[in-house]
Design an enzyme around this catalytic site. Structure first.
Site, PDB file in Angstrom:
ATOM      1  N   GLY A  21       0.822  -1.211   0.000  1.00 41.10           N
ATOM      2  CA  GLY A  21       0.000   0.000   0.000  1.00 41.10           C
ATOM      3  C   GLY A  21       0.847   1.248   0.000  1.00 41.10           C
ATOM      4  N   ALA A  22       1.950   1.210  -0.751  1.00 42.88           N
ATOM      5  CA  ALA A  22       2.956   2.270  -0.674  1.00 42.88           C
ATOM      6  C   ALA A  22       2.583   3.535  -1.436  1.00 42.88           C
ATOM      7  CB  ALA A  22       4.296   1.747  -1.200  1.00 42.88           C
ATOM      8  N   ASN A  23       1.513   3.514  -2.197  1.00 40.04           N
ATOM      9  CA  ASN A  23       1.206   4.662  -3.055  1.00 40.04           C
ATOM     10  C   ASN A  23       0.355   5.727  -2.380  1.00 40.04           C
ATOM     11  OD1 ASN A  23      -0.733   2.281  -3.765  1.00 40.04           O
ATOM     12  ND2 ASN A  23      -1.914   4.133  -4.185  1.00 40.04           N
ATOM     13  N   GLY A  25      -1.396   7.398   1.652  1.00 43.71           N
ATOM     14  CA  GLY A  25      -1.561   7.372   3.098  1.00 43.71           C
ATOM     15  C   GLY A  25      -0.311   7.026   3.869  1.00 43.71           C
ATOM     16  N   GLY A  27       1.413   4.266   3.911  1.00 41.15           N
ATOM     17  CA  GLY A  27       2.435   3.609   3.101  1.00 41.15           C
ATOM     18  C   GLY A  27       3.263   4.588   2.308  1.00 41.15           C
ATOM     19  N   SER A 151      -4.739  -1.806  14.309  1.00 42.19           N
ATOM     20  CA  SER A 151      -5.585  -0.635  14.561  1.00 42.19           C
ATOM     21  C   SER A 151      -6.170  -0.756  15.957  1.00 42.19           C
ATOM     22  CB  SER A 151      -6.725  -0.580  13.531  1.00 42.19           C
ATOM     23  OG  SER A 151      -7.761   0.305  13.936  1.00 42.19           O
ATOM     24  N   TYR A 176     -14.070  -5.635  10.000  1.00 42.88           N
ATOM     25  CA  TYR A 176     -12.819  -4.869  10.083  1.00 42.88           C
ATOM     26  C   TYR A 176     -12.109  -5.153  11.400  1.00 42.88           C
ATOM     27  CZ  TYR A 176      -9.554  -0.937  10.161  1.00 42.88           C
ATOM     28  OH  TYR A 176      -8.418  -0.169  10.222  1.00 42.88           O
TER      29      TYR A 176
END
Length: 317
Positions: A21-23, A25, A27, A151, A176
């Site tokens: 998820g590096a693209n 937020g 990440g 979380s 979640y």
């Protein structure tokens, strides 16, 4: 640790870091911080186009950033396997793996492999990825770390092994919470198994960002087509959320700080653990249930087809 920021990170030169998820937020901010400290960052992104745009933004700020954008869709185990194989082929070792990507409170849908999406992406995809990169982590010439993003919502989670995929009863927040509890059960169980096998050159650590203003909060309302919920989330983020850069600090601390041991849990030190600087914290009792952790590990190995071989650090199929 008091007041710790990304500026306090040690040099990451000659280190290879994988961030899911590096693209966007957390990440994205983590990737930027690792790169600014000299790391080679493999950006594991569901969309290569979005990943390349994010990489271009980082390079615009830091022209020396060493970034490698690769496709990794955690909702598709074939994609996870292909990504891991490519990394193992092209890199001698992985020094840090940040299991960061996630989805939150979305309408029920399934991954390519038929898993409930939140459990599939947040936990099962990362379980498979960590296992497939385990030989590369063992190959690190220093101490490798696996950092799994959980979380505060883990506290509302409950492992329902009789309906793990929420097929009979689905609540988006319950699912979640279960996925975030699973993240902690996995992180702690991995630490125990490493210790049981005398592996002291890989550490498994968990973290959480508090309340960070990222796109994560908007996917659920967006997929529901609810403009009212979108507006409400924008207000909540503006009032309560800290920046994504601040929210990434626990992950960065867990990945790099000298005083981090296996099995630690790092989060923000502010009111209700929602914002602030990194500190060691305690997750709830359910997250420390070794029986549930062992059961979840067995189920995850069966569902993903990935079995960790701690003796030889190879992948069993």
């Amino acid at each position: 640790m008091a007041g710790w920021t990304a500026d306090d990170m040690p040099t990451m030169e000659d280190r290879t870091v994988v961030v899911t998820g590096a693209n966007s937020g957390l990440g994205y901010e983590g990737t930027k911080a690792f790169a600014q400290k000299g790391a080679t960052v493999v950006m594991a992104c569901r969309s290569v186009d979005r990943g390349e745009r994010a990489a271009s933004e980082i390079r615009h700020v830091d022209g020396n950033a060493d970034l490698d954008v690769r496709e990794c869709d955690l909702a598709d185990l074939d994609s996870v396997a292909a990504f891991a194989e490519g990394v193992r082929e092209d890199y001698e070792a992985v020094d840090v793996l940040c299991n960061n990507a996630g989805v939150m409170a979305i309408p029920r849908q399934e991954t390519a492999d038929g898993f409930e999406m939140q459990l599939g992406v947040n936990h099962l995809g990362h379980f498979a990825l960590t296992g497939r990169l385990f030989p590369a982590l063992r190959a690190s010439d220093g101490e490798a770390r696996v950092v799994t993003q959980s979380s505060g919502a883990h506290e509302m989670g409950e492992m329902d092994f009789s309906d793990l995929q929420s097929e009979r009863d689905y609540g988006k927040w319950a699912a979640y919470g279960q996925s975030k509890l699973a993240n902690l059960l996995f992180a702690y169980e991995l630490d125990r198994r490493l210790d049981d096998h005398g592996i002291d050159d890989v550490r498994s650590v968990a973290c959480h960002p508090g309340y960070a203003d990222t796109d994560l909060q908007f996917r659920g309302p967006r997929e529901m087509g609810s403009s009212l919920r979108m507006a409400g989330m924008k207000v909540a983020n503006a009032l309560f959320g800290q920046s994504a850069a601040q929210g990434a600090l626990p992950m960065l601390y867990a990945a790099t700080a000298d005083d981090v041991l296996g099995g630690e849990y790092v989060g923000p030190d502010g009111l209700l653990e929602m914002r602030g600087h990194p500190e060691f914290q305690q997750s709830n009792e359910a997250s420390r249930d070794e029986g549930d952790a062992d059961r979840l590990w067995a189920v995850s190995a069966e569902l993903t087809g990935v079995a960790y071989d701690f003796e030889t650090a190879t992948i069993q199929h």
